[in-house]
Enzyme design. Sequence first.
Site, short mmCIF file in Angstrom:
data_model
loop_
_atom_site.label_atom_id
_atom_site.label_comp_id
_atom_site.label_asym_id
_atom_site.label_seq_id
_atom_site.Cartn_x
_atom_site.Cartn_y
_atom_site.Cartn_z
N LYS A 172 15.48 -3.87 -4.87
CA LYS A 172 14.36 -2.75 -4.25
C LYS A 172 14.41 -2.03 -5.68
O LYS A 172 15.22 -1.73 -6.74
CB LYS A 172 15.03 -2.30 -3.42
N ASP A 224 4.45 -4.39 -1.32
CA ASP A 224 4.41 -2.51 -0.14
C ASP A 224 3.43 -3.17 1.18
O ASP A 224 2.68 -1.87 0.52
CB ASP A 224 4.83 -1.97 -1.01
N GLU A 275 9.64 -13.63 -6.65
CA GLU A 275 8.40 -13.07 -6.32
C GLU A 275 7.81 -11.40 -6.38
O GLU A 275 9.19 -11.15 -6.22
CB GLU A 275 8.40 -13.80 -4.87
N CYS A 298 -12.03 34.85 -9.92
CA CYS A 298 -12.95 35.58 -9.62
C CYS A 298 -12.57 37.02 -8.55
O CYS A 298 -13.60 37.90 -8.76
CB CYS A 298 -13.70 35.35 -10.71
N TYR A 300 3.55 -16.48 1.07
CA TYR A 300 5.09 -16.18 0.69
C TYR A 300 5.68 -17.18 0.84
O TYR A 300 6.74 -17.38 0.48
CB TYR A 300 5.23 -14.95 -0.08
N CYS A 346 -12.08 34.05 -4.12
CA CYS A 346 -11.76 33.10 -5.35
C CYS A 346 -10.43 33.75 -6.00
O CYS A 346 -10.05 35.44 -5.71
CB CYS A 346 -12.65 33.21 -6.82
N CYS A 373 -15.68 28.07 -4.85
CA CYS A 373 -15.87 29.26 -5.54
C CYS A 373 -17.02 29.60 -6.01
O CYS A 373 -18.26 28.59 -6.36
CB CYS A 373 -14.82 29.68 -6.45
N CYS A 432 -16.88 32.91 -13.48
CA CYS A 432 -15.57 33.01 -13.07
C CYS A 432 -14.25 32.18 -14.35
O CYS A 432 -15.03 31.02 -14.86
CB CYS A 432 -15.73 31.67 -11.40
N LYS A 436 7.65 -7.79 -4.39
CA LYS A 436 7.75 -7.05 -2.61
C LYS A 436 6.81 -6.63 -3.25
O LYS A 436 6.86 -5.68 -3.33
CB LYS A 436 9.34 -6.99 -2.92
S1 IVH Z 1 10.55 -13.11 2.38
C1 IVH Z 1 13.22 -14.80 4.94
N1 IVH Z 1 8.65 -12.20 0.86
O1 IVH Z 1 9.55 -7.49 3.31
C2 IVH Z 1 12.72 -13.75 3.98
N2 IVH Z 1 9.24 -11.00 1.94
O2 IVH Z 1 12.05 -6.68 4.45
C3 IVH Z 1 11.37 -13.66 4.96
N3 IVH Z 1 8.00 -8.87 1.35
O3 IVH Z 1 8.95 -8.31 6.25
C4 IVH Z 1 11.08 -12.31 4.08
N4 IVH Z 1 7.06 -9.49 0.18
O4 IVH Z 1 6.91 -7.83 4.60
C5 IVH Z 1 9.17 -12.69 1.52
N5 IVH Z 1 7.30 -12.38 -1.58
C6 IVH Z 1 7.83 -11.47 -0.23
C7 IVH Z 1 7.55 -10.58 -0.09
C8 IVH Z 1 8.04 -9.75 1.65
C9 IVH Z 1 7.25 -8.43 0.59
C10 IVH Z 1 7.98 -8.34 2.79
C11 IVH Z 1 7.32 -8.18 4.67
C12 IVH Z 1 9.28 -8.42 4.30
C13 IVH Z 1 9.59 -7.78 3.84
C14 IVH Z 1 11.11 -7.67 4.52
#
Ligand code: IVH
Length: 680
Positions: A321, A124, A120, A418, A232, A415, A433, A439, A122
């Site tokens: 990561k 942010d 999946e 100029c 998720y 500026c 400006c 200019c 991750k």
């Molecule tokens: S699972 C049991 N799945 O990452 C595992 N987390 O570093 C619990 N996050 O607090 C998390 N995408 O905010 C999971 N596909 C994903 C995720 C995900 C982002 C974040 C989430 C979690 C943090 C953990």
Amino acid sequence: MSSSILNRAQAERELQRLIKAVEQHNYRYHVLDDPLISDAEFDRLFTQLICLENDFPELIDPNSPTQKMHGGVAEKFVPVTHATPMLSLDNVFDASGLGDFYRRVQQRLKTDEPLVFVGEPKLDGLAVSVRYEHGEFVGAATRGDGRTGEDITHTVRTIRSLPLRLRGQQVPAMLEVRGEVFMAREAFLAMNARAAERGEKIFANPRNAAAGSLRQLDAAVALERPLEIYFYAVARISDASRMESQTRALTCLKKWGLRVNPEVKTLTGLPALEQYYDELAKRRAQLPYEIDGVVFKIDSCAEQNTLGFVSRAPRWAIARKFPAQEEHTILEGVDFQVGRTGSITPVARLKPVSVGGVVVRNATLHNEDEIRRLDLRIGDRVVIYRAGDVIPKVVKVIQDARPAGAQRIIFPKNCPVCDSPLERESDQAVIRCSGGLACAAQIREAIKHFASRRAMDIEGLGEKLVDQLVNLGYVAHVADLYRLDEATLSALPRMGQKSAQNVLAALEKSKRTTLARFLFALGLREVGEATAAALASHFGSLNALRVADEAALLSVPDVGPVVAKHVLAFFANEHHCEVIDELLSVGVSWPAPSSERLNANAHHPLRGKIVVLTGTLTTMTREEAKARLKAIGAKVTGSVSAKTDVVFAGDQAGSKRAKAEALGVLIESEAQLVTYLSNV
Ligand code: IVH
């Protein structure tokens, strides 16, 4: 029918019908990304529902889709104890870390067989826990320390892609799900741009923006923010027997109308995990949202249980990561750049630092208010953020690391190029400006813009050459470009005879253009490619546009009072008119819209067709393509469905192309799109 003539029982039935319809269309739009009806039709349905609820307030269902707008104001954040703790994930940063993890899991499960994982993205953003009872949304909380979070029911309720009621037949009596709330990159940038213009607080990155929006006491603020959610995990469910695997859990979530990331994939064996990571890492910058890595989770729940947990993280999952997007460095100075329209942008000069593999030397500081907000001084240790192709920016100052003698930043009064006085328009954060075309910086930028690929497309007339031509006084405005000769050009440093001839040939070629490109090239304030295309197709000729009054301008789709004001001001300026006339007299021209061509429009093969654009276009921006398609009467939509007539797929087209293939929708290339558009 007017709602006031309904009796209570009829109103109740009508309310249920409208709620069902709105829920269904919300689901198609936000979860499936596949709307059935137009936005206008949806608005009409929604308004009907609001009116009926206004007439019968005692019948309002707390989870009616209208109630997303009424999250109310919380007095404080109430602590919520998570029945199932919200765990975090262990991280690895390279392939060998992932390999070690994989082999550890095999050892613990006592197997040599390939393991089945779910991969999946991750995301942010901010983790949230969301609870449904008998299919109704009842509450949401932040992660907090994993055991106790904060109640954010009122702000989570406003998220458009979050259903307030689950769909489908076998909805569990109780369901607690976990997901990530985030902001798409484009929506985040647009929100920040608006904030910068109004002199409001700018968010450092989409994650902070999402977190800040959810942690608002007033739900009305969150409603304004473009928040989205992907789920998720299932944390608790009244009938756990159906959750034998993560794959199955995600399938159920989708079935109940909860949004699951479309990139999720079941993967078998270590090479498949590596391939998944590599593939997403490559596409990272193209994804519409930010991800900081990928998550791999053992698919089987039985295996998950065997593996168990260590302190705060499961043994059955890992985050691989991506390289960091934030780094620390030192602010060595601030330069003030003058833009095409005279806007002054402070730019940080940094001690070079590598952020995610790219060396960053400069970063934008937006405007004076932003420098103040950051409380930035020269010599400070600063945090730099760089994501995808976005311009790096300074997001934070490490106040505790401030050296003695760190210098305040003094915004110039004149500026830097100029020396004309700088002006700040009232209620705007931008300082400009006042030199206009006196200019040199503004002239230089205007010429660079004029020559750029999407404008007049003058190949070989790059930044350095423009700088030389302006500095030496050969070019004072864009029309002068067309008076350059081979002797002048080839005498410039690094410019042999051959390159001089190439530039002249490119200049000659650029004379045959389109009205839309020409208007864009002139660089009217607030007139981007899409607006230029809309003006060109509406007025058909430059003369018609030049004499247009405010009312005529306002009748063009997408033109509002601000654009109209800038267009009027531009053509009222004598110097601009002289330059335009000179350009026309040196031979810049475009095909005129003859009656034949207008007729061609009426019979254009794409007229009335439902068209989707996907992937990266190389010969024009998506905005331009959209505007031009609209101008010939095509309907451009954002998602592919069985109703789509044709999908134009540029480079790296992904899921939309795949969907079109699956549905048997016609797929054409960018080259074919260009051919269609040139037949206009
Ligand atoms: S699972 C049991 N799945 O990452 C595992 N987390 O570093 C619990 N996050 O607090 C998390 N995408 O905010 C999971 N596909 C994903 C995720 C995900 C982002 C974040 C989430 C979690 C943090 C953990």
